[in-house]
Scaffold this motif. Structure first.
Motif, PDB file in Angstrom:
ATOM      1  N   GLY A  46       0.818  -1.209   0.000  1.00  0.00           N
ATOM      2  CA  GLY A  46       0.000   0.000   0.000  1.00  0.00           C
ATOM      3  C   GLY A  46       0.850   1.256   0.000  1.00  0.00           C
ATOM      4  N   CYS A  52       0.951   2.238   6.076  1.00  0.00           N
ATOM      5  CA  CYS A  52      -0.477   1.945   5.858  1.00  0.00           C
ATOM      6  C   CYS A  52      -0.934   0.646   6.513  1.00  0.00           C
ATOM      7  CB  CYS A  52      -0.815   1.942   4.371  1.00  0.00           C
ATOM      8  SG  CYS A  52      -0.279   0.455   3.503  1.00  0.00           S
ATOM      9  N   ALA A  54      -1.138  -2.394   5.276  1.00  0.00           N
ATOM     10  CA  ALA A  54      -1.784  -3.390   4.416  1.00  0.00           C
ATOM     11  C   ALA A  54      -0.939  -4.655   4.256  1.00  0.00           C
ATOM     12  CB  ALA A  54      -2.095  -2.797   3.042  1.00  0.00           C
ATOM     13  N   CYS A 130     -13.953  -1.983   0.701  1.00  0.00           N
ATOM     14  CA  CYS A 130     -13.191  -2.369  -0.492  1.00  0.00           C
ATOM     15  C   CYS A 130     -12.377  -3.625  -0.238  1.00  0.00           C
ATOM     16  CB  CYS A 130     -12.320  -1.226  -0.992  1.00  0.00           C
ATOM     17  SG  CYS A 130     -10.722  -1.063  -0.175  1.00  0.00           S
ATOM     18  N   PHE A 132      -9.239  -3.966   0.813  1.00  0.00           N
ATOM     19  CA  PHE A 132      -7.796  -3.949   0.576  1.00  0.00           C
ATOM     20  C   PHE A 132      -7.003  -3.915   1.881  1.00  0.00           C
ATOM     21  CE2 PHE A 132      -3.735  -2.432  -1.161  1.00  0.00           C
ATOM     22  CZ  PHE A 132      -3.642  -3.213  -2.301  1.00  0.00           C
ATOM     23  N   MET A 164      -4.311   1.523   8.207  1.00  0.00           N
ATOM     24  CA  MET A 164      -5.214   2.562   7.701  1.00  0.00           C
ATOM     25  C   MET A 164      -6.345   1.945   6.905  1.00  0.00           C
ATOM     26  SD  MET A 164      -2.684   5.527   6.543  1.00  0.00           S
ATOM     27  CE  MET A 164      -1.512   6.199   7.719  1.00  0.00           C
ATOM     28  N   ARG A 166      -9.488   3.511   4.544  1.00  0.00           N
ATOM     29  CA  ARG A 166     -10.000   4.754   3.986  1.00  0.00           C
ATOM     30  C   ARG A 166     -11.500   4.656   3.704  1.00  0.00           C
ATOM     31  NH1 ARG A 166      -8.779  10.111   4.261  1.00  0.00           N
ATOM     32  NH2 ARG A 166      -8.357  11.063   2.241  1.00  0.00           N
ATOM     33  N   CYS A 167     -12.081   3.474   3.872  1.00  0.00           N
ATOM     34  CA  CYS A 167     -13.495   3.297   3.520  1.00  0.00           C
ATOM     35  C   CYS A 167     -14.441   3.377   4.709  1.00  0.00           C
ATOM     36  CB  CYS A 167     -13.726   1.950   2.840  1.00  0.00           C
ATOM     37  SG  CYS A 167     -12.900   1.718   1.274  1.00  0.00           S
TER      38      CYS A 167
ATOM     39  N   GLN B 191      -7.019  17.816  -1.568  1.00  0.00           N
ATOM     40  CA  GLN B 191      -7.116  16.612  -0.749  1.00  0.00           C
ATOM     41  C   GLN B 191      -6.686  15.413  -1.574  1.00  0.00           C
ATOM     42  OE1 GLN B 191     -11.047  15.542   0.769  1.00  0.00           O
ATOM     43  NE2 GLN B 191     -10.191  14.365   2.468  1.00  0.00           N
ATOM     44  N   GLU B 192      -5.920  14.550  -0.937  1.00  0.00           N
ATOM     45  CA  GLU B 192      -5.421  13.322  -1.580  1.00  0.00           C
ATOM     46  C   GLU B 192      -6.389  12.185  -1.261  1.00  0.00           C
ATOM     47  OE1 GLU B 192      -3.178  11.863  -3.472  1.00  0.00           O
ATOM     48  OE2 GLU B 192      -3.559   9.849  -2.723  1.00  0.00           O
ATOM     49  N   HIS B 193      -6.715  11.393  -2.277  1.00  0.00           N
ATOM     50  CA  HIS B 193      -7.702  10.321  -2.075  1.00  0.00           C
ATOM     51  C   HIS B 193      -7.215   9.277  -1.088  1.00  0.00           C
ATOM     52  CE1 HIS B 193      -8.148  12.249  -5.966  1.00  0.00           C
ATOM     53  NE2 HIS B 193      -9.430  11.955  -5.932  1.00  0.00           N
ATOM     54  N   ALA B 194      -5.922   8.967  -1.184  1.00  0.00           N
ATOM     55  CA  ALA B 194      -5.295   8.030  -0.238  1.00  0.00           C
ATOM     56  C   ALA B 194      -6.046   6.705  -0.117  1.00  0.00           C
ATOM     57  CB  ALA B 194      -5.118   8.682   1.134  1.00  0.00           C
ATOM     58  N   ILE B 196      -6.183   2.879  -0.189  1.00  0.00           N
ATOM     59  CA  ILE B 196      -5.044   2.069   0.241  1.00  0.00           C
ATOM     60  C   ILE B 196      -4.456   1.291  -0.946  1.00  0.00           C
ATOM     61  CG2 ILE B 196      -4.212   0.447   1.999  1.00  0.00           C
ATOM     62  CD1 ILE B 196      -5.404   3.032   3.139  1.00  0.00           C
ATOM     63  N   GLY B 246     -10.596   0.787  -3.143  1.00  0.00           N
ATOM     64  CA  GLY B 246     -10.848   2.193  -2.802  1.00  0.00           C
ATOM     65  C   GLY B 246     -10.577   3.085  -3.997  1.00  0.00           C
ATOM     66  N   PHE B 248     -12.753   6.710  -4.532  1.00  0.00           N
ATOM     67  CA  PHE B 248     -13.177   8.042  -4.068  1.00  0.00           C
ATOM     68  C   PHE B 248     -12.983   9.117  -5.135  1.00  0.00           C
ATOM     69  CE2 PHE B 248     -10.921   5.672  -0.655  1.00  0.00           C
ATOM     70  CZ  PHE B 248     -12.050   5.145  -0.043  1.00  0.00           C
ATOM     71  N   PHE B 359     -13.054  14.061  -6.738  1.00  0.00           N
ATOM     72  CA  PHE B 359     -12.913  13.501  -5.398  1.00  0.00           C
ATOM     73  C   PHE B 359     -14.303  13.550  -4.782  1.00  0.00           C
ATOM     74  CE2 PHE B 359      -9.619  13.051  -1.805  1.00  0.00           C
ATOM     75  CZ  PHE B 359     -10.503  12.380  -0.971  1.00  0.00           C
ATOM     76  N   GLN B 670     -13.738  10.587   6.126  1.00  0.00           N
ATOM     77  CA  GLN B 670     -12.958  11.310   5.122  1.00  0.00           C
ATOM     78  C   GLN B 670     -13.193  12.818   5.216  1.00  0.00           C
ATOM     79  OE1 GLN B 670     -13.880   9.717   1.248  1.00  0.00           O
ATOM     80  NE2 GLN B 670     -11.976   8.586   1.221  1.00  0.00           N
TER      81      GLN B 670
END
Lengths: 187, 769
Positions: A46, A52, A54, A130, A132, A164, A166-167, B191-194, B196, B246, B248, B359, B670
């Motif tokens: 990741g 991260c 992952a 997701c 991941f 981390m 993100r979802c 902003q960064e989507h980041a 994973i 992911g 976004f 985004f 987010q």
């Protein structure tokens, strides 16, 4: 090519309970070794710098970042990946629907003995989106529960702080770890 | 909730979740092919420069390097020519994107050359052997400065690439009627989507000469862009979407697909390309930063009279979707409020910064930060309760928006805001240096694409001979359960169990075109298409059963693979009066009536916008909701701890309750990151926040448990009255947190993220006053 391959060393280690011997390059990263040499694709790249989570695997039962470890350095030790924690799970058991709050009671939709309780709880609590980050997240949670079978919210958050997602916003992940802990205490 | 349905609205777990917890999903990067090459991209280290010399000789000569490409090797070196949303007012667009930079680079990280080699180490070594000489050109990084006539030009002779405005009522009269006016400037960051999972994919040429690209794609229709670059017919390029780790919006624009197509086409070998995390950080688009100036007026009894907004967004060096994003900002600029007099002026401006584009929240959340900060300050000036003040002004069904669009669904804003606040529970106390405060914010966000784009989505549904069903839809699964929703909808309508329905999705040559998984459109569009197709299949079955038994089809019901002939389906006396579904299907087959249907769902169409004045409906519908926060602010350090958080939305009708709550929690997280900690920093066009230790996203330690309140008005345009929730879930988060900080310490933050440093400085400024 020759330069990169120079200095291969033979190592023996245990991966998911099986003893394995192989030759590794001195600069070979553990994550890449697991993915490329053993097709254990559940551990993910990741970020490559240990931020991260992952790529998290168990090294002698402790959660570590496999993107930060040289394969050569784990000779003689024991690695467990996401593929190694389920109990013979296969594609054959099917998921379905159930009334709110009673999704997938263990032993019905997922026949008992297939998924690790953490894996079952992640599905039940809606902790997977997701997917991941999920393998690394479950590995970190397993390392926690193996040490502390009845953690509180803060201890769970501490254990997965390096993973981390993100979802989800983590809420359902924390619920899943708690629910798995409860189930494992009863077992 | 949802008692009338067997499956819809329940907590549904799909097969992919099981494979995800087992680590079995073959994500884009996990796929390999025999003889596969590994690729890397050579990128600019200047923000604005001429390429004086590019020498690939040494890279090509390296043992193990198979293919090195620069602009001159690209058949058609222009990509992303789609600039719908550009107004004629600001002139035709000249900001054509280059696949690979030819003579000039316009931002740090722009792609210049591609390398494919036998392994990744060799590909990386080859990058080091590429020789390049630059000659720096004047550059501009501030979008406000870039608008001025004398500013260096990025493309053509005008840096303003998009302009939109709204005019409603008489703005001067409106402000004259106001007893209180709040006028403030705001800023929001890149902003960064980041996500994973990094951008990744594998390409190969198959035995029919088709270029196949299997990658993490929010938009599989990019096969057309790849075909255009390669100079091939569209039919010779196939995109196979993967389960996406992911997105976004980060995997909405062109990422690896054109590079992959080029390298496979030129080398004849399978190729894998995965961006490094650093490359995602400095080379892939971000959310556009905004400068917002707002002036809002209200009477002393709390009625809004006028609102004026000036918006400027930074498009970066190339035009991707910033003109569209700007339309969203312009239309959503009022917030979910009825305001009689409105004036909005908006620009998107080219700079030498990293390009900006899609985004989650897409222009709607940047303005939400401003309009909800304004509402909070107005309530203070009026000494009114912030919820009571908002209640006097909320949009409701039948009201007209500032661009003269009538709201045709329910807008459960009072309920959402009250329930979000109630969900916080009892308020914490704090201490001398740790002040506790509460705030909330309301928002609206469209779901579905802009109606002038004439959006459509197709789905194909059948019944197999054993009564199970297959669904084919091009829609990608972004991790939001898009495939599962289609499965649930079809199972509900055909009376099947979930695992009797199989969904095939996201393959441009196998699945019917369903459009993008963007714009909160997947459930609305593909869900409706699957619903229509399933209803057609049910009709085929019921008509056939009707002919078989001589009972009118409307008196028949389809459930559990049985066609029931009586109203009372469960009664044992009727057990004899049923036909098995399989019998009916066999009868259909014998007569050549195949139980299958390809259905197209069409969103409402409107005429294209022809001027920069937006005065007609632009969206099909909106989702409304509220978020509330309780924070603790350390007045000595400026640090914020989020104590409690809640989010409440009217989502019309849940299809899968787990996924609805998941979207709401993840959107909030987010949005909280955007409001409190996510700060993408560039200095003179050089990105400084490349990886996740520099660009901080919320971890488990940064967030409290997020409480969700799901409201179901069943008034949406989606299947079963559903609305979209993916993007609406993010929009109100930042202002909720900022309003809570204001409540705690008496200081308002106008530039998010509200980092400890910004709060500390704001507190210091207040003390010094």
């Amino acid at each position: 090519m020759d330069v990169i391959c120079a200095g291969k060393r033979s190592i023996t280690l245990k991966i998911n309970g099986r003893e394995r011997s192989l030759e590794v390059r001195p600069n070979e990263i553990l994550l890449n070794m697991l993915r490329e040499r053993f097709n254990l694709m559940g551990s993910k790249y990741g970020c490559g710098i240990g931020e991260c989570g992952a790529c998290t695997v168990l090294l002698n039962g402790r959660a570590v970042l496999s993107c930060q470890i040289l394969a050569i350095s784990v000779a003689g030790q024991e690695i467990t990946t996401i593929e190694g924690i389920s109990r013979g799970a296969s594609h054959s058991s099917h998921a379905g629907t159930a009334p709110a709050g009673t999704l997938h009671p263990a032993g019905t939709l997922h026949p008992a003995g297939t998924l690790h309780p953490l894996q079952a709880a992640f599905i039940e609590e809606g902790a997977v989106q997701c997917g991941f980050c999920t393998p690394g997240m479950i590995i970190s949670a397993k390392a926690l529960l193996d040490k502390n079978p009845d953690p509180n919210n803060e201890q769970i958050k501490e254990a997965i702080r390096g993973n981390m997602c993100r979802c989800t916003g983590y809420t359902n992940i924390i619920s899943a770890v708690k629910s798995a802990a409860k189930r494992m205490l009863k077992e | 909730m949802s008692e009338q349905y067997r499956i819809i609205g329940k907590r549904i777990g799909g097969l992919d979740e099981k494979d995800k917890v087992l680590g079995n999903v073959i994500f884009a990067e996990d796929y390999t092919l025999p003889g596969m090459l590994h690729a890397r991209v050579f990128r600019s280290t200047r923000a604005s420069a001429l390429i004086k010399r590019l020498d690939l000789t040494r890279a090509k000569a390296l043992d193990g390097v198979v293919c090195v490409l620069s602009a001159e090797d690209v058949p058609n070196n222009e990509s992303v020519k789609n600039v719908v949303g550009q107004t004629t007012e600001v002139g035709l667009l000249e900001a054509t994107n280059q696949v690979l930079a030819r003579d000039r680079v316009r931002f740090y990280g722009e792609a210049i050359a591609l390398v494919a080699a036998e392994n990744l180490d060799i590909a990386e070594e080859a990058l080091e052997l590429i020789e390049i000489e630059y000659e720096d050109l004047p550059a501009i990084f501030d979008p406000l400065e870039a608008r001025k006539p004398g500013a260096p030009k990025i493309h053509g002779d005008n840096n303003i690439i998009s302009a939109w405005k709204i005019r409603k009522g008489d703005i001067e009269k409106g402000f004259a009627q106001a007893d209180v006016i709040v006028e403030k400037s705001y800023r929001t960051p890149r902003q960064e989507h980041a996500h994973i999972e990094p951008e990744s994919g594998v390409s190969w040429i198959d035995d029919m000469g088709v270029v196949n690209i299997r990658y993490a794609a929010q938009v599989i229709e990019h096969y057309r862009d790849v075909a255009a670059v390669l100079g091939l017919p569209d039919s010779r390029v196939r995109v196979i979407g993967t389960i996406i780790g992911g997105g976004f919006g980060g995997k909405e624009d062109i990422t690896v697909e054109i590079f992959l197509g080029l390298l496979a086409w030129k080398s004849g070998r399978p190729v894998k390309l995965t961006y490094t995390r650093e490359e995602m950080g400095f080379a892939r688009h971000k959310r556009p930063p905004y400068y917002l100036h707002y002036k809002t007026g209200a009477t002393k009894d709390g009625k809004l009279t006028a609102m004026e907004a000036k918006l400027v967004s930074d498009a970066g060096a190339y035009v991707y979707l910033s003109p569209w994003i700007l339309i969203y900002s312009t239309v959503h600029a009022t917030g979910p409020y009825f305001i009689p007099n409105v004036k909005v002026d908006a620009n998107s401006v080219l700079t030498n910064n990293i390009m900006t584009s899609a985004f989650r929240g897409f222009g709607g959340m940047e303005v939400a930060f401003a309009y909800e900060s304004q509402m909070d300050e107005l309530a203070r000036k009026l000494t009114m309760d912030p919820l009571e003040f908002r209640k006097k002004n909320f949009l409701k069904k039948g009201d007209e928006t500032a661009n003269f669009q009538t709201i045709t669904s329910e807008a459960l804003l009072p309920e959402a805001a009250s329930k979000a606040l109630a969900a916080l529970g009892g308020k914490g106390k704090g201490s001398k240096h740790k002040k506790v405060g509460r705030g909330f914010a309301c928002s609206w966000q469209s779901y579905g694409r802009m109606t002038y784009l004439h959006d459509t989505s197709n789905a194909w549904v059948n019944l197999e001979m054993d009564g199970s069903s297959v669904v084919r839809s091009g829609i990608p699964d972004l991790g939001g359960g898009q495939r599962e929703s289609l499965r649930a909808i079809v199972a509900e309508i055909l009376g099947l169990k979930l695992d009797e329905v199989h969904v095939i999705s996201t393959d441009s040559q196998v699945t019917p075109p369903a459009g993008t998984v963007t714009a909160t459109r997947a459930l609305y569009m593909s869900g409706n298409a699957a619903r229509l197709a399933a209803e057609n299949v049910r009709k085929i079955i019921l008509d056939q059963a009707s002919a078989m038994v001589g009972v009118a089809p409307e008196k028949l019901k389809l459930k559990s693979k049985q066609v029931y002939l009586a109203e009372n389906q469960a009664g044992p006396e009727n057990q004899a009066k049923k036909l098995s579904l399989v019998e009916v299907i066999k009868s259909c087959a014998a007569q050549g009536k195949i139980p299958q249907s390809l259905a197209t769902f069409k969103a409402p169409f409107t005429e294209p916008i022809t001027t920069d004045l937006i005065r007609d409906p632009v969206f099909a519908d909106f989702t409304f909701g509220a978020q509330a926060a309780e924070v603790e602010v350390d007045t000595e350090t400026g640090e914020v701890k989020l104590l409690k958080y809640s989010t409440a939305y009217d989502i019309g009708q849940a299809i899968n309750l787990n996924r609805v709550e998941g979207q709401m929690e993840g959107g909030a997280a987010q949005g909280i990151g955007f409001g409190l900690m996510e700060d993408y920093i560039e200095e003179e066009g050089i990105p400084l926040t490349w990886n996740l230790h520099e660009y901080l996203v919320p971890t488990s330690k940064d967030l409290p448990d997020i409480e969700t309140v799901v409201l179901e008005s069943r008034s949406g345009k989606g299947p079963f009255g559903a609305k979209g929730i993916g993007e609406p879930a993010i929009t109100a988060a930042a202002p909720a947190v900022i309003n809570a900080i204001r409540d705690a310490i008496g200081v308002r933050i106008y530039h998010v993220p509200a980092t400890a440093e910004r709060i500390f400085r704001a507190l210091k400024g207040k003390r010094e006053k």
